[in-house]
Design an enzyme around this catalytic site. Structure first.
Site: not given
Ligand code: PRP
Ligand code: ADE
Length: 184
Positions: A72, A109
């Site tokens: 994202r 998370e």
């Molecule tokens: O602050 P944090 O606890 O590290 O979480 C935040 C990250 O989690 C999500 O990515 P995700 O790893 O779900 O990947 P995506 O963007 O590929 O869906 C979001 O886009 C951030 O990159």
């Molecule tokens: N609660 C949440 N929603 C969307 N993206 C996330 N990445 C980590 N935690 C998330």
């Protein structure tokens, strides 16, 4: 509440931007309320307003490159880089970047993950803006900060479209160098 913003209602407010992000309970695991940004991205005015607001913060700050985090963060990072007239560096999940990489494993998370960056993507002294869609625990961005600093990049700020403030993720990031547009 989900808001559909139409042409007649003009430019979306901050509350409109917050409201259009959809909460999905128990995704990807029970107990997580997932912030689904697809509802914001697919609304032209919301997407444009969000990028304009983030972009204006960095115009004139002599940014050399924007780093976007898969997946994202690519959307936010690329649009910001385009607005600032600079290049975008991709931080990717393992095994996706074809040339030599640095890598870093970190806690999420909802699990653990590893990220990689091309070794030649950033030159020492370059002014770097880090971009992602959401700050949760801060593990992802802290891993990116580590890699960029290891390469000699000068981090201007870590910027996020949104932040889950109750998780206090900014504590893991360089003090005074964290900005989020929307707080939950
Ligand atoms: O602050 P944090 O606890 O590290 O979480 C935040 C990250 O989690 C999500 O990515 P995700 O790893 O779900 O990947 P995506 O963007 O590929 O869906 C979001 O886009 C951030 O990159
Ligand atoms: N609660 C949440 N929603 C969307 N993206 C996330 N990445 C980590 N935690 C998330």
């Amino acid at each position: 509440m989900q808001t559909i913003i139409d042409a007649e209602r003009g430019t979306p407010s901050m509350n409109d931007l917050k409201d259009i992000i959809r909460d999905v309970p128990d995704f990807p695991k029970k107990g997580i309320i997932f912030k689904d940004i697809t509802t914001l991205l697919q609304d032209a005015r919301s997407f444009q307003k969000m990028i304009d607001l983030l972009g204006h913060r960095y115009i004139g700050q002599k940014i050399d490159k924007v780093v976007g985090v898969e997946a994202r963060g690519f959307i936010i990072g690329s649009a910001l880089a385009y607005k600032l007239g600079v290049g975008v560096v991709l931080v990717r999940k393992p095994g996706k970047l074809p040339s030599e990489t640095f890598s870093k494993t970190y806690d999420l998370e909802y699990g653990t993950d590893t990220l990689e960056i091309h070794k030649d993507a950033i030159k020492p002294g370059e002014r770097i803006l880090l971009a992602d869609d959401l700050l949760a625990t801060g593990g992802t961005m802290a891993a990116v900060v580590d890699m960029v600093e290891q390469m000699g990049g000068n981090i201007v700020e870590c910027c996020f479209m949104s932040e889950l403030t109750f998780l206090d993720g900014r504590k893991k990031l360089p003090e005074g160098k964290v900005y989020s547009l929307l707080q939950f």
